[in-house]
Write a protein that holds these residues in place. Structure first.
Motif, PDB file in Angstrom:
ATOM      1  N   SER A 195       7.514  12.213  -6.274  1.00 28.38           N
ATOM      2  CA  SER A 195       6.725  13.233  -5.596  1.00 28.38           C
ATOM      3  C   SER A 195       5.802  13.917  -6.594  1.00 28.38           C
ATOM      4  CB  SER A 195       7.630  14.271  -4.939  1.00 28.38           C
ATOM      5  OG  SER A 195       8.389  13.692  -3.921  1.00 28.38           O
ATOM      6  N   VAL A 196       4.664  14.357  -6.130  1.00 28.92           N
ATOM      7  CA  VAL A 196       3.679  15.018  -6.970  1.00 28.92           C
ATOM      8  C   VAL A 196       3.444  16.420  -6.433  1.00 28.92           C
ATOM      9  CG1 VAL A 196       1.290  14.971  -7.779  1.00 28.92           C
ATOM     10  CG2 VAL A 196       2.557  12.837  -7.515  1.00 28.92           C
ATOM     11  N   LEU A 197       3.502  17.398  -7.296  1.00 26.97           N
ATOM     12  CA  LEU A 197       3.201  18.771  -6.911  1.00 26.97           C
ATOM     13  C   LEU A 197       1.711  19.011  -7.120  1.00 26.97           C
ATOM     14  CD1 LEU A 197       6.192  20.654  -8.562  1.00 26.97           C
ATOM     15  CD2 LEU A 197       5.875  20.125  -6.137  1.00 26.97           C
ATOM     16  N   VAL A 198       1.056  19.529  -6.108  1.00 25.35           N
ATOM     17  CA  VAL A 198      -0.370  19.822  -6.179  1.00 25.35           C
ATOM     18  C   VAL A 198      -0.543  21.299  -5.855  1.00 25.35           C
ATOM     19  CG1 VAL A 198      -2.637  19.309  -5.213  1.00 25.35           C
ATOM     20  CG2 VAL A 198      -0.937  17.493  -5.423  1.00 25.35           C
ATOM     21  N   GLY A 199      -1.316  21.990  -6.659  1.00 23.58           N
ATOM     22  CA  GLY A 199      -1.501  23.407  -6.393  1.00 23.58           C
ATOM     23  C   GLY A 199      -2.585  23.992  -7.262  1.00 23.58           C
ATOM     24  N   SER A 200      -2.518  25.290  -7.432  1.00 19.05           N
ATOM     25  CA  SER A 200      -3.513  25.980  -8.245  1.00 19.05           C
ATOM     26  C   SER A 200      -2.793  26.787  -9.309  1.00 19.05           C
ATOM     27  CB  SER A 200      -4.378  26.891  -7.366  1.00 19.05           C
ATOM     28  OG  SER A 200      -3.558  27.838  -6.705  1.00 19.05           O
TER      29      SER A 200
ATOM     30  N   LEU B 130       0.831  -1.204   0.000  1.00 12.45           N
ATOM     31  CA  LEU B 130       0.000   0.000   0.000  1.00 12.45           C
ATOM     32  C   LEU B 130       0.867   1.256   0.000  1.00 12.45           C
ATOM     33  CD1 LEU B 130      -3.031   0.858   0.303  1.00 12.45           C
ATOM     34  CD2 LEU B 130      -2.594   1.000   2.741  1.00 12.45           C
ATOM     35  N   VAL B 131       0.499   2.239  -0.803  1.00 16.79           N
ATOM     36  CA  VAL B 131       1.224   3.497  -0.884  1.00 16.79           C
ATOM     37  C   VAL B 131       0.609   4.486   0.099  1.00 16.79           C
ATOM     38  CG1 VAL B 131       1.786   5.435  -2.387  1.00 16.79           C
ATOM     39  CG2 VAL B 131       1.805   3.109  -3.294  1.00 16.79           C
ATOM     40  N   MET B 132       1.453   5.204   0.816  1.00 22.31           N
ATOM     41  CA  MET B 132       0.976   6.220   1.750  1.00 22.31           C
ATOM     42  C   MET B 132       1.253   7.593   1.152  1.00 22.31           C
ATOM     43  SD  MET B 132       1.808   6.726   5.752  1.00 22.31           S
ATOM     44  CE  MET B 132       0.837   5.314   6.187  1.00 22.31           C
ATOM     45  N   VAL B 133       0.317   8.503   1.282  1.00 22.65           N
ATOM     46  CA  VAL B 133       0.450   9.833   0.714  1.00 22.65           C
ATOM     47  C   VAL B 133       0.663  10.837   1.837  1.00 22.65           C
ATOM     48  CG1 VAL B 133      -0.717  11.641  -0.602  1.00 22.65           C
ATOM     49  CG2 VAL B 133      -1.020   9.242  -1.243  1.00 22.65           C
ATOM     50  N   PHE B 134       1.700  11.660   1.681  1.00 17.41           N
ATOM     51  CA  PHE B 134       1.977  12.742   2.624  1.00 17.41           C
ATOM     52  C   PHE B 134       1.896  14.053   1.867  1.00 17.41           C
ATOM     53  CE2 PHE B 134       4.165   9.116   4.431  1.00 17.41           C
ATOM     54  CZ  PHE B 134       3.833   9.215   5.768  1.00 17.41           C
ATOM     55  N   LYS B 135       1.225  15.018   2.451  1.00 21.37           N
ATOM     56  CA  LYS B 135       1.154  16.345   1.862  1.00 21.37           C
ATOM     57  C   LYS B 135       1.921  17.299   2.755  1.00 21.37           C
ATOM     58  CE  LYS B 135      -3.298  15.848  -0.416  1.00 21.37           C
ATOM     59  NZ  LYS B 135      -4.649  16.395  -0.561  1.00 21.37           N
ATOM     60  N   THR B 136       2.792  18.065   2.144  1.00 26.91           N
ATOM     61  CA  THR B 136       3.574  19.036   2.893  1.00 26.91           C
ATOM     62  C   THR B 136       3.725  20.291   2.045  1.00 26.91           C
ATOM     63  OG1 THR B 136       5.655  19.416   4.056  1.00 26.91           O
ATOM     64  CG2 THR B 136       5.773  18.074   2.078  1.00 26.91           C
ATOM     65  N   PRO B 137       3.655  21.460   2.662  1.00 29.11           N
ATOM     66  CA  PRO B 137       3.788  22.686   1.872  1.00 29.11           C
ATOM     67  C   PRO B 137       5.238  22.889   1.419  1.00 29.11           C
ATOM     68  CG  PRO B 137       3.574  23.218   4.200  1.00 29.11           C
ATOM     69  CD  PRO B 137       3.387  21.737   4.069  1.00 29.11           C
ATOM     70  N   LEU B 138       5.387  23.528   0.279  1.00 25.15           N
ATOM     71  CA  LEU B 138       6.718  23.875  -0.194  1.00 25.15           C
ATOM     72  C   LEU B 138       7.254  25.037   0.644  1.00 25.15           C
ATOM     73  CD1 LEU B 138       6.077  23.849  -4.043  1.00 25.15           C
ATOM     74  CD2 LEU B 138       7.392  22.182  -2.747  1.00 25.15           C
ATOM     75  N   PRO B 139       8.555  25.101   0.837  1.00 23.55           N
ATOM     76  CA  PRO B 139       9.110  26.217   1.605  1.00 23.55           C
ATOM     77  C   PRO B 139       8.894  27.559   0.917  1.00 23.55           C
ATOM     78  CG  PRO B 139      10.868  24.791   0.775  1.00 23.55           C
ATOM     79  CD  PRO B 139       9.577  24.143   0.435  1.00 23.55           C
ATOM     80  N   LYS B 140       8.835  27.542  -0.418  1.00 21.54           N
ATOM     81  CA  LYS B 140       8.536  28.757  -1.178  1.00 21.54           C
ATOM     82  C   LYS B 140       7.905  28.339  -2.498  1.00 21.54           C
ATOM     83  CE  LYS B 140      13.074  28.971  -3.306  1.00 21.54           C
ATOM     84  NZ  LYS B 140      14.137  29.784  -3.789  1.00 21.54           N
ATOM     85  N   ALA B 141       7.230  29.276  -3.130  1.00 21.62           N
ATOM     86  CA  ALA B 141       6.574  28.982  -4.409  1.00 21.62           C
ATOM     87  C   ALA B 141       7.620  28.630  -5.456  1.00 21.62           C
ATOM     88  CB  ALA B 141       5.765  30.194  -4.860  1.00 21.62           C
TER      89      ALA B 141
ATOM     90  N   VAL C 251      12.820  21.843  -8.176  1.00 17.84           N
ATOM     91  CA  VAL C 251      12.061  21.503  -6.978  1.00 17.84           C
ATOM     92  C   VAL C 251      12.993  21.574  -5.788  1.00 17.84           C
ATOM     93  CG1 VAL C 251      10.357  20.077  -8.182  1.00 17.84           C
ATOM     94  CG2 VAL C 251      12.446  19.037  -7.355  1.00 17.84           C
ATOM     95  N   PRO C 252      12.466  21.724  -4.591  1.00 22.41           N
ATOM     96  CA  PRO C 252      13.329  21.828  -3.418  1.00 22.41           C
ATOM     97  C   PRO C 252      14.250  20.616  -3.271  1.00 22.41           C
ATOM     98  CG  PRO C 252      11.072  22.386  -2.859  1.00 22.41           C
ATOM     99  CD  PRO C 252      11.057  21.852  -4.260  1.00 22.41           C
ATOM    100  N   SER C 253      15.449  20.839  -2.791  1.00 23.19           N
ATOM    101  CA  SER C 253      16.380  19.728  -2.594  1.00 23.19           C
ATOM    102  C   SER C 253      15.793  18.757  -1.583  1.00 23.19           C
ATOM    103  CB  SER C 253      17.738  20.238  -2.111  1.00 23.19           C
ATOM    104  OG  SER C 253      17.590  20.890  -0.863  1.00 23.19           O
ATOM    105  N   GLY C 254      16.100  17.497  -1.757  1.00 19.67           N
ATOM    106  CA  GLY C 254      15.572  16.474  -0.866  1.00 19.67           C
ATOM    107  C   GLY C 254      14.208  15.949  -1.277  1.00 19.67           C
TER     108      GLY C 254
END
Length: 127
Positions: free
Chosen positions: A112-117, A54-65, A104-107
């Motif tokens: 990873s998937v970017l989600v936004g508007s 099973l895949v687990m999804v984590f959402k975390t904000p980017l440090p900057k746009a 994309v941010p280092s690390g």
């Protein structure tokens, strides 16, 4: 359908800091190491075996746009070729845009998937 589903989040000191069920609420975590345990009940062991990958999804904000560039075709996006500039759309028309992030941010791990508007130009009527 599963009989029950429960997850528990433990910090590096093995303290339970969050719990939830099949309809979880967001959990905010400080930087650190965590363990997530998922308990699922079902009457067929074969169904449970299928959950081992099973895949687990984590959402975390980017440090900057981050800036993204729009392309009209997948090939152009992959090759960073001709950028999408402008296209007039009439009522009930649609178009495809392929977005490419410059960096994309280092690390950021692979997959990873970017989600936004996205904000597009304003509507003009009467033309």
């Amino acid at each position: 359908p599963f009989g029950s589903q429960l997850y528990m989040v433990f910090d590096e000191h093995k303290r339970c800091i969050a719990t939830g069920d099949a309809w979880p609420d967001p959990v905010s975590l400080d930087k650190g190491k965590y363990t997530v345990r998922l308990h699922v009940r079902h009457h067929k062991a074969s169904v449970l075996e299928g959950l081992k990958t099973l895949v687990m999804v984590f959402k975390t904000p980017l440090p900057k746009a981050i800036a993204v560039t729009a392309y009209s075709t997948y090939t152009n996006a992959a090759l960073k070729a001709s950028k999408f500039t402008r296209k007039r759309l009439y009522s009930k028309q649609s178009t495809c845009l392929y977005l490419s992030a410059g960096s994309v941010p280092s690390g950021t791990p692979p997959g990873s998937v970017l989600v936004g508007s996205i904000k597009v130009g304003g509507m003009r009527t009467g033309r």
